[in-house]
Structures are given as structure tokens and as C-alpha cells.
Design an enzyme around this catalytic site. Structure first.
Site, PDB file in Angstrom:
ATOM      1  N   ARG A  72       0.803  -1.239   0.000  1.00  0.00           N
ATOM      2  CA  ARG A  72       0.000   0.000   0.000  1.00  0.00           C
ATOM      3  C   ARG A  72       0.829   1.279   0.000  1.00  0.00           C
ATOM      4  O   ARG A  72       0.313   2.338  -0.351  1.00  0.00           O
ATOM      5  CB  ARG A  72      -0.935   0.016   1.214  1.00  0.00           C
ATOM      6  CG  ARG A  72      -0.188   0.099   2.534  1.00  0.00           C
ATOM      7  CD  ARG A  72      -0.981  -0.410   3.698  1.00  0.00           C
ATOM      8  NE  ARG A  72      -0.171  -0.383   4.912  1.00  0.00           N
ATOM      9  CZ  ARG A  72       0.767  -1.269   5.215  1.00  0.00           C
ATOM     10  NH1 ARG A  72       1.039  -2.271   4.387  1.00  0.00           N
ATOM     11  NH2 ARG A  72       1.462  -1.167   6.324  1.00  0.00           N
ATOM     12  N   LYS A  85      12.205   5.573   5.578  1.00  0.00           N
ATOM     13  CA  LYS A  85      11.051   5.963   4.752  1.00  0.00           C
ATOM     14  C   LYS A  85      11.123   7.423   4.305  1.00  0.00           C
ATOM     15  O   LYS A  85      10.734   7.741   3.177  1.00  0.00           O
ATOM     16  CB  LYS A  85       9.750   5.732   5.524  1.00  0.00           C
ATOM     17  CG  LYS A  85       9.363   4.279   5.637  1.00  0.00           C
ATOM     18  CD  LYS A  85       7.984   4.158   6.270  1.00  0.00           C
ATOM     19  CE  LYS A  85       7.582   2.692   6.383  1.00  0.00           C
ATOM     20  NZ  LYS A  85       6.266   2.536   7.035  1.00  0.00           N
ATOM     21  N   CYS A 187      -3.329  -2.282  15.085  1.00  0.00           N
ATOM     22  CA  CYS A 187      -2.240  -3.259  14.988  1.00  0.00           C
ATOM     23  C   CYS A 187      -2.212  -4.012  13.667  1.00  0.00           C
ATOM     24  O   CYS A 187      -3.222  -4.190  12.997  1.00  0.00           O
ATOM     25  CB  CYS A 187      -2.272  -4.213  16.163  1.00  0.00           C
ATOM     26  SG  CYS A 187      -1.711  -3.438  17.685  1.00  0.00           S
ATOM     27  N   CYS A 247      -9.672  22.251  23.915  1.00  0.00           N
ATOM     28  CA  CYS A 247     -10.164  23.512  23.347  1.00  0.00           C
ATOM     29  C   CYS A 247     -11.508  23.921  23.931  1.00  0.00           C
ATOM     30  O   CYS A 247     -12.148  24.844  23.428  1.00  0.00           O
ATOM     31  CB  CYS A 247     -10.229  23.426  21.822  1.00  0.00           C
ATOM     32  SG  CYS A 247     -11.578  22.394  21.188  1.00  0.00           S
TER      33      CYS A 247
END
Lengths: 269, 70
Positions: A72, A85, A187, A247
Site C-alpha cells: 500500500r 522511509k 495493529c 479547546c
């Protein structure tokens, strides 16, 4: 900044778009986007932002390319298995578009390095693989008043929203509260259909470009939930939570110190 | 005996006690509230309002699981 002849050709389809045009392309070339994670989501995000001519793209990732990523993570290659990476992403982007300055950040985001890192960028795109990082990125973006375009994937599902509480609207915590008690949902054994990461990462890149160009309707205040199995997406409204610990009206999170105990989590899809 | 109402949870009709809260629904479904967001009539219910948000007859709810993969 003016557009060169080569750029006029490279970005011809943007320049044709009345809502982008030369001024929009110049905005893209000046934009600075930090991409968190060069994985399943980060791959299409980085590639599409680079192709679009986003001038500065930071890539944060402390992991190395693994053979199991390539189902992917389309920015990487078989030949680059074992390389970091972020470096692999730089090679890919260098081959795609020399206009882009890709900045490699080979580190794991932590409570004490994230503020300095995101200060250099206008927009943050989170495609990380664990909740600890997702909440850390949200909290840091809130304090730094940075727009956060956040996507997540698992199995056949995807979620996407934009959080900019500095401009009104909710933050990630308003929707998700706090990290769930365990990381079962992220996972590696749970799996993901690779192309779903492509769908969601490409939507994420689109939303980043819209934020840079101030185009159309922002995803702020809306959560897109995509189900690949039924081939349906729905948009749900999300509001600022007055009870939000970050917030809300009586916030209990005043700085990033609550993240000091976290090691960032290590499991990934 | 308390009154019941009809709601739709993840596309399935379901009877639930009238005026029950989002939190009570999650408990009855055996779902850990820390692991989900709840969508009610195409709007996410704020986490802090799970206990105080009363469901009404005909509500359409979706349990949205957290996903954090990238």
C-alpha cells in the site's frame, strides 16, 4: 515569484483551472506542508502534493521501508527496502518534481520536539499509525494554531476531517476524546486493503490543497466516514465540544506535558 | 413498566427505554465508550455530552469506531 516556462507546462492543468490559475499555483509553490508518516496515507499525500508543486514538504518518519509496506505504501520501492522511509520519499519526490524541497525529519514526534518542527510549516497532514501520535499532533497544532488535515484507515474503512479550532470548529479531541485503552484498532494483524489507504490519502491531499488555495468547502466541522465494502461515504457534522479537555471552555490540557510519558506507540498497519 | 421508544442503531431497529442517554445505550450494547464516537442523526455527539444527551424516538445512531491506522 513568477512561473517559469517549464512550470507553465508542468502545471498547465492547474493554470487552466479558473479557481487555481497562476496565483493559485504560486500559493502552492510557496506553501509548506508537514506530512506525519510516510506510510499508506503519507505515500499518496506526499506524491500528490509534490506533483501539485507544493514548494516545501516536510516528512516525519523514523521507520524504515519494510517489504510488508509495499502492498500500500506506493511511494517506496522494492529496491529501497531497509532504507529510512523519509529518505525513500525524498528520492521519489526528487524524481517526480524538482520544484519541491522535501525536508527529511527522521525522528519520532514527541512532546519536546513537535512544537519546533511544526513551527516551520503552514499545514500539517497526519497519516500516522497510532493514537498517541494522533493526539500529540492534534494538541501541538492547537497550541501552534496550525490547520490539521487528519486521515485514518483500517481494514476497509477510512475517516477524514480537517481541524482548525483557531478558525472555529472542533479539534480531534472534541470528536475522539482521548486515546482508547489499547491499540487493537491499529495493529498490524487487523490488516488493510491497500487501495483504501490510496483513496483516503488522495482525499487527504485534496483537502490540503483546498486549504492552501482556500477553495470550496473546508472539511472543518465535518467528518467523512468511508466504507469501501459498501462503496459508500457519509459526512457527519462535528461540533466543538465545550467540555473538550483541550479547546473547551475549561481546558485541563495547558501544554504538551501530558504526552511526556508516551513513547509514541510502535504498532502499525 | 417504563415506556419504550424505537431507535435505529447501525441500521437496525431497536427498542430502548424512553429518554435513555447515549451513555446508557452504549452500556446496553456492551460498548466501551472510550473506543467509539456516536453519531446521532448525522451529527457526532460530543464525548462530554454522552451522559446528558437523551435519545428520542426515531433517532438514527451509528457507532463510529476509532481507527488510527496510517
Amino acid at each position: 515569484m513568477s512561473i517559469s516556462d517549464a512550470q507553465a507546462l508542468r502545471y498547465a492543468r492547474h493554470l487552466n483551472l479558473s479557481d487555481v490559475g497562476p496565483s493559485g499555483q504560486e500559493k502552492l509553490l510557496k506553501a509548506r506542508v508537514l506530512v506525519v508518516g510516510a506510510g499508506g496515507l503519507g505515500s499518496p499525500v506526499i506524491l500528490y502534493l509534490a506533483a501539485a508543486g507544493v514548494g516545501t514538504i516536510g516528512v516525519v518518519d523514523d521507520d524504515e521501508v519494510d517489504l510488508s509496506n509495499l502492498q500500500r505504501q506506493v511511494i517506496h520501492t522494492t529496491a529501497r527496502v531497509g532504507t529510512p522511509k523519509a529518505d525513500s520519499a525524498k528520492v521519489a519526490v526528487g524524481a517526480l518534481n524538482p520544484d519541491v524541497n522535501l525536508r527529511v525529519h527522521r525522528e519520532r514526534l514527541k512532546f519536546d520536539n513537535i512544537a519546533t518542527l511544526i513551527a516551520d510549516y503552514d499545514i500539517v497532514a497526519d497519516g500516522s499509525d497510532n493514537f498517541d501520535t494522533r493526539f500529540l499532533v492534534n494538541d501541538a497544532c492547537f497550541f501552534a494554531r496550525k490547520t490539521l488535515v487528519s486521515a485514518a484507515v483500517l481494514r476497509f474503512d477510512g475517516q477524514l476531517s480537517t481541524y482548525k479550532p483557531h478558525a472555529g470548529g472542533p479539534c480531534y479531541r472534541c470528536v475522539f476524546g482521548e486515546a482508547p485503552p489499547d491499540d487493537v484498532w491499529t495493529c498490524s494483524q487487523v490488516g488493510i486493503l491497500g487501495a483504501v489507504a490510496g483513496v483516503m490519502g488522495t482525499l487527504q491531499a485534496t483537502e490540503v490543497l483546498k486549504e492552501i488555495l482556500v477553495l470550496g468547502e473546508s472539511m472543518a466541522g465535518r467528518l467523512l466516514i468511508h466504507d469501501a465494502l459498501s462503496a459508500t461515504s457519509r459526512l457527519v457534522k462535528i461540533n466543538r465540544d465545550p467540555g473538550c479537555a483541550l479547546c473547551g471552555d475549561a481546558p485541563t490540557i495547558r501544554d504538551l506535558s501530558i504526552h511526556a510519558a508516551s513513547n509514541g506507540g510502535v504498532c502499525s498497519v | 413498566m417504563s415506556a419504550t421508544m424505537n431507535i435505529i442503531v447501525n441500521g437496525e431497529p431497536r427498542a430502548f427505554h424512553a429518554g435513555g442517554s447515549v451513555a446508557a445505550l452504549l452500556t446496553s450494547l456492551g460498548i466501551d465508550r472510550r473506543k467509539v464516537a456516536v453519531e446521532r442523526n448525522l451529527e457526532i455527539v460530543p464525548k462530554s455530552a454522552f451522559d446528558t444527551t437523551a435519545l428520542t424516538d426515531g433517532d438514527k445512531l451509528e457507532i463510529v469506531h476509532f481507527i488510527g491506522g496510517g
